[in-house]
Design an enzyme around this catalytic site. Sequence first.
Site, short mmCIF file in Angstrom:
data_model
loop_
_atom_site.label_atom_id
_atom_site.label_comp_id
_atom_site.label_asym_id
_atom_site.label_seq_id
_atom_site.Cartn_x
_atom_site.Cartn_y
_atom_site.Cartn_z
N GLU A 122 0.71 -1.22 0.04
CA GLU A 122 -0.14 0.08 0.11
C GLU A 122 0.85 1.20 -0.02
O GLU A 122 0.37 2.29 -0.57
CB GLU A 122 -0.84 0.10 1.24
N HIS A 185 -4.72 6.67 -2.20
CA HIS A 185 -3.82 7.73 -1.62
C HIS A 185 -3.39 8.70 -2.48
O HIS A 185 -2.08 9.04 -2.66
CB HIS A 185 -2.82 7.08 -0.81
N ALA A 210 -9.14 8.68 1.28
CA ALA A 210 -7.64 8.96 1.00
C ALA A 210 -7.61 9.11 -0.56
O ALA A 210 -6.79 8.71 -1.18
CB ALA A 210 -6.83 7.94 1.25
N ASP A 237 -17.47 -1.12 7.15
CA ASP A 237 -17.50 -1.00 8.41
C ASP A 237 -18.49 0.01 8.81
O ASP A 237 -18.94 0.07 10.10
CB ASP A 237 -16.25 -0.74 9.33
N ASP A 261 -9.05 -3.72 5.92
CA ASP A 261 -8.16 -2.58 6.28
C ASP A 261 -7.78 -2.69 7.86
O ASP A 261 -7.67 -1.75 8.40
CB ASP A 261 -8.69 -1.10 5.97
N GLY A 296 -7.10 2.85 9.56
CA GLY A 296 -7.57 1.49 9.36
C GLY A 296 -9.03 1.31 10.19
O GLY A 296 -9.76 1.85 10.77
#
EC number: 3.5.1.25
Length: 365
Positions: A122, A185, A210, A237, A261, A296
């Site tokens: 990542e 990102h 991101a 989540d 994640d 995360g």
Amino acid sequence: MSGAIKGNILTSAGWVRGEIAFSDRIGAIHGASTDPATNGDDYVIPGFIDLHVHGGAGKDVMEGGDAVHAIAAIHAKHGTTSLLATTMTAPPEDIDLALKAIGEACANRRPGCARVLGAHLEGPYINSGKLGAQPNFARAAKLADVQRLATFAPLKLITVAPEIAGHLQLVRELADAGMRVQIGHTLGSYEDGVAALEHGAAGFTHLFNAMSGLHHREPGMVGAALAHAQYAELIPDLLHVHPGAIKVALRAIPHLYCVTDSTAATGMPDGEYMLGRHTVQKCMGGVRLPDGTLAGSTLTMDQALRNLVGLGLDLADASARVSTYAADYLGLQERGRLAPGAWADMVVLDRDLNLKAVYIEGELL
């Protein structure tokens, strides 16, 4: 080692009520087509595949050593039968250490552990202006550097910010070399995203998070994903992405798949944990940096499945998004599906979608 399981079995052709016979691989599936709503039997579905795992059980991938095995064990208890151990942006020596440990774990699966398929790199080839929870060790990528890292562990996924000078050409070189590149990102524009896809990028890292957001006059990287992506990962989540945005992505991206994640805090009580070189705090169901930035998650794939069903997906569709699509994305035809010849990676769920059993390559946990 051989066995058989009875129940409502999710095959690529639909639900079958019957029996699945297996050793380390699936031998045969016997039964008749069914609607699970017409009976009270357990569900048997493909084991979960998580392509974005930083940690669990108090351990972080960047620690190296035996941390990856401990992480693979805690996720296996939640139905993950295979995963990609995921690195952080870090100094070169830290990434080398982590990848060497990942390579060892790939070669030697321990009993009770999910199969480690390889690494998701990542970092560090991301935009320092869109670090999210990553430490600021971002740097531009060079093909020779990536090739050197690939000698330590199989690099199955590489996250890249395509707007960085030289990265578009690198995306093409990596794709031509058979590596799966995804966009993340990033401060890149919609046009940067389209260009990266044209150069061989295949997906997007934790969609919405991101990356430059969607605006009707500047569609951003999110817009590029929603308009053009076949595959993208998403963290369901219900903290990282609003349920409404998840529904938008489900309508737009045919093979949207889910990742956790997850961090070292997964499966652990509230408190402080490491995420690469960052100290993060688990509290109120989330993991954050001191400034409040999400860092995360503590999500597990069994909960991801339940969250998807809670959003209105039927179980077969939700199962594909926590297993089959991730396998397809990596070109793994022998995982993520229940079919003769496939690995016997299976989870058994009760009618409330709670785990009753997990099988990894035929091994009952």
